[in-house]
Motif scaffolding. Structure first.
Motif, PDB file in Angstrom:
ATOM      1  N   ALA A   1      -0.987   5.443   6.149  1.00 31.49           N
ATOM      2  CA  ALA A   1      -0.073   6.310   6.695  1.00 31.49           C
ATOM      3  C   ALA A   1       1.341   6.423   6.731  1.00 31.49           C
ATOM      4  O   ALA A   1       1.821   7.315   6.651  1.00 31.49           O
ATOM      5  CB  ALA A   1      -0.549   5.870   8.327  1.00 31.49           C
ATOM      6  N   ALA A   2       1.893   5.101   6.417  1.00 34.98           N
ATOM      7  CA  ALA A   2       3.107   4.924   5.974  1.00 34.98           C
ATOM      8  C   ALA A   2       3.550   5.620   4.711  1.00 34.98           C
ATOM      9  O   ALA A   2       4.394   6.393   4.711  1.00 34.98           O
ATOM     10  CB  ALA A   2       3.821   3.368   6.012  1.00 34.98           C
ATOM     11  N   GLY A   3       2.664   5.467   3.777  1.00 34.09           N
ATOM     12  CA  GLY A   3       2.913   6.019   2.483  1.00 34.09           C
ATOM     13  C   GLY A   3       2.970   7.552   2.463  1.00 34.09           C
ATOM     14  O   GLY A   3       3.852   8.314   1.941  1.00 34.09           O
ATOM     15  N   LEU A   4       1.852   8.182   3.168  1.00 33.41           N
ATOM     16  CA  LEU A   4       1.957   9.540   3.157  1.00 33.41           C
ATOM     17  C   LEU A   4       3.019  10.192   3.832  1.00 33.41           C
ATOM     18  O   LEU A   4       3.559  11.256   3.372  1.00 33.41           O
ATOM     19  CB  LEU A   4       0.557   9.751   4.161  1.00 33.41           C
ATOM     20  N   ASP A   5       3.652   9.588   4.812  1.00 35.23           N
ATOM     21  CA  ASP A   5       4.653  10.108   5.438  1.00 35.23           C
ATOM     22  C   ASP A   5       5.978   9.829   4.674  1.00 35.23           C
ATOM     23  O   ASP A   5       6.761  10.866   4.521  1.00 35.23           O
ATOM     24  CB  ASP A   5       4.968   9.289   6.987  1.00 35.23           C
ATOM     25  N   GLU A   6       6.117   8.708   4.249  1.00 32.45           N
ATOM     26  CA  GLU A   6       7.495   8.382   3.524  1.00 32.45           C
ATOM     27  C   GLU A   6       7.606   9.003   2.379  1.00 32.45           C
ATOM     28  O   GLU A   6       8.842   9.511   1.878  1.00 32.45           O
ATOM     29  CB  GLU A   6       7.656   6.770   3.358  1.00 32.45           C
ATOM     30  N   TYR A   7       6.538   9.128   1.559  1.00 36.98           N
ATOM     31  CA  TYR A   7       6.591   9.672   0.335  1.00 36.98           C
ATOM     32  C   TYR A   7       6.256  11.298   0.009  1.00 36.98           C
ATOM     33  O   TYR A   7       5.942  11.775  -0.917  1.00 36.98           O
ATOM     34  CB  TYR A   7       5.967   8.884  -0.744  1.00 36.98           C
TER      35      TYR A   7
ATOM     36  N   ILE B   1       0.663  -1.218   0.026  1.00 38.84           N
ATOM     37  CA  ILE B   1      -0.164  -0.046  -0.054  1.00 38.84           C
ATOM     38  C   ILE B   1       1.006   1.090   0.028  1.00 38.84           C
ATOM     39  O   ILE B   1       0.727   2.274  -0.875  1.00 38.84           O
ATOM     40  CB  ILE B   1      -1.005  -0.101   1.116  1.00 38.84           C
ATOM     41  N   ALA B   2       1.855   1.145   0.942  1.00 46.36           N
ATOM     42  CA  ALA B   2       2.825   2.418   1.134  1.00 46.36           C
ATOM     43  C   ALA B   2       3.643   2.574  -0.251  1.00 46.36           C
ATOM     44  O   ALA B   2       3.815   3.703  -0.985  1.00 46.36           O
ATOM     45  CB  ALA B   2       3.783   2.197   2.080  1.00 46.36           C
ATOM     46  N   THR B   3       4.078   1.530  -1.031  1.00 43.02           N
ATOM     47  CA  THR B   3       4.620   1.460  -2.113  1.00 43.02           C
ATOM     48  C   THR B   3       3.902   1.860  -3.065  1.00 43.02           C
ATOM     49  O   THR B   3       4.212   2.864  -4.069  1.00 43.02           O
ATOM     50  CB  THR B   3       5.302   0.009  -2.578  1.00 43.02           C
ATOM     51  N   ALA B   4       2.674   1.548  -3.224  1.00 44.01           N
ATOM     52  CA  ALA B   4       1.719   2.049  -4.323  1.00 44.01           C
ATOM     53  C   ALA B   4       1.635   3.675  -4.538  1.00 44.01           C
ATOM     54  O   ALA B   4       1.667   4.147  -5.506  1.00 44.01           O
ATOM     55  CB  ALA B   4       0.348   1.377  -4.245  1.00 44.01           C
ATOM     56  N   LEU B   5       1.668   4.147  -3.036  1.00 43.09           N
ATOM     57  CA  LEU B   5       1.470   5.506  -3.212  1.00 43.09           C
ATOM     58  C   LEU B   5       2.863   6.177  -3.526  1.00 43.09           C
ATOM     59  O   LEU B   5       2.708   7.184  -4.228  1.00 43.09           O
ATOM     60  CB  LEU B   5       1.264   6.045  -1.501  1.00 43.09           C
ATOM     61  N   GLY B   6       4.098   5.524  -3.266  1.00 44.92           N
ATOM     62  CA  GLY B   6       5.173   5.975  -3.729  1.00 44.92           C
ATOM     63  C   GLY B   6       5.356   6.082  -5.246  1.00 44.92           C
ATOM     64  O   GLY B   6       6.007   7.191  -5.677  1.00 44.92           O
ATOM     65  N   VAL B   7       4.735   5.239  -6.014  1.00 40.75           N
ATOM     66  CA  VAL B   7       4.783   5.235  -7.418  1.00 40.75           C
ATOM     67  C   VAL B   7       3.811   5.962  -8.022  1.00 40.75           C
ATOM     68  O   VAL B   7       3.959   5.792  -9.282  1.00 40.75           O
ATOM     69  CB  VAL B   7       4.893   3.638  -7.924  1.00 40.75           C
ATOM     70  N   GLY B   8       2.890   6.418  -7.265  1.00 36.64           N
ATOM     71  CA  GLY B   8       1.991   7.152  -7.641  1.00 36.64           C
ATOM     72  C   GLY B   8       0.442   6.774  -7.707  1.00 36.64           C
ATOM     73  O   GLY B   8      -0.377   7.675  -8.119  1.00 36.64           O
ATOM     74  N   TYR B   9       0.137   5.837  -7.203  1.00 40.67           N
ATOM     75  CA  TYR B   9      -1.199   5.643  -6.862  1.00 40.67           C
ATOM     76  C   TYR B   9      -2.079   6.871  -6.104  1.00 40.67           C
ATOM     77  O   TYR B   9      -1.495   7.096  -5.107  1.00 40.67           O
ATOM     78  CB  TYR B   9      -1.627   4.250  -6.279  1.00 40.67           C
TER      79      TYR B   9
END
Length: 258
Positions: free
Chosen positions: A47-53, A19-27
């Motif tokens: 939560a992790a993706g919003l923060d990390e990316y 899920i976090a990775t998906a946000l990181g690549v543009g989802y």
């Protein structure tokens, strides 16, 4: 509803990392459901993706669905509240009726959803796996605009009348299982198009779906490679002849019947 062409279906995902990775690549569209039993996982990944990316929460549509046991007038609010808490969001961007079965009664379920919109717990209301008659009744009863209809759609199962209805009434079709449960590589018209474009049958199936007016899709993926490939597939342009050949495939291979 302004949804990206490709979002992420999360049925079966039990790890927050994809899920976090998906946000990181543009989802920017995440889809889950009560019956998937992974809203907490999706919430942790969000939560992790919003923060990390450094992604803005306002840019991500988070959708979930009320299962058939959750659709009684007195159950809609507490169930939606629990879903929001598990997902870690103040507002559910899109809340669906998963199927018009069980406790579903348009005269009581849909007004309960309207009240959630008024109160701000839900931003948009959708339905899923509805027939035309069910859609017409929902449009009659709902005060809130119908934002989306989520339905199975892939080269082996495609109902043009549902797309016509969506265009007529101004809502989005969210196509689930666009890869036909992994069977798109068995469909001659899809394979021929993939060979012509030096790509995969999966990319062709996604491109075929998202090229249709009012349609977006939510393939599931877990690896970064597949996440990126599915996202990029919406940029593939099929020829009219290729599209017509896929449209003409003999169908009725529904993966998730009523």
């Amino acid at each position: 509803m302004d949804l990206p062409s490709v979002g992420l279906g999360t049925m079966g995902i039990d790890d927050p990392e994809p899920i976090a990775t998906a946000l990181g690549v543009g989802y920017r569209h995440l889809d889950t459901a009560r019956i998937y039993d992974n809203e907490g996982v999706v919430g942790d990944g969000l939560a992790a993706g919003l923060d990390e990316y450094d992604v803005s929460r306002e840019d991500v549509t988070v959708a979930t669905k009320l299962w058939i046991d959750d659709l009684g007038a007195d159950d809609v609010r507490p169930t939606a509240r629990e879903s929001a808490d598990l997902l870690g969001v103040e507002t559910l961007d899109l809340l669906y009726v998963h199927r018009p079965r069980g406790a579903y009664d348009p005269e009581t379920t849909l007004p309960a959803l309207d009240r959630l919109v008024v109160d701000g717990l839900v931003d948009r209301v959708g339905v899923s796996n509805f027939a035309i008659d069910d859609l017409d009744r929902a449009l009659d009863v709902l005060d809130a605009p119908l934002a989306a209809h989520q339905t199975e759609l892939h080269p082996l199962f495609y109902k043009p009348e549902l797309l016509d209805h969506a265009r007529e009434h101004g809502y989005t079709v969210v196509a689930y299982s666009p890869l036909a449960g992994g069977r798109v590589g068995e469909i001659d018209a899809v394979v021929d198009a993939a060979e012509a474009h030096d790509t995969t049958p999966e990319a062709v199936a996604i491109a075929w779906a998202t090229a249709k007016e009012s349609v977006v899709t939510i393939p599931k993926a877990s690896s970064e490679r597949h996440l990126r490939a599915n996202l990029a597939a919406a940029d593939l342009e099929l020829s009219p002849a290729e599209t017509a050949a896929i449209d003409a495939v003999e169908r009725e291979e529904e993966l998730f019947p009523e």
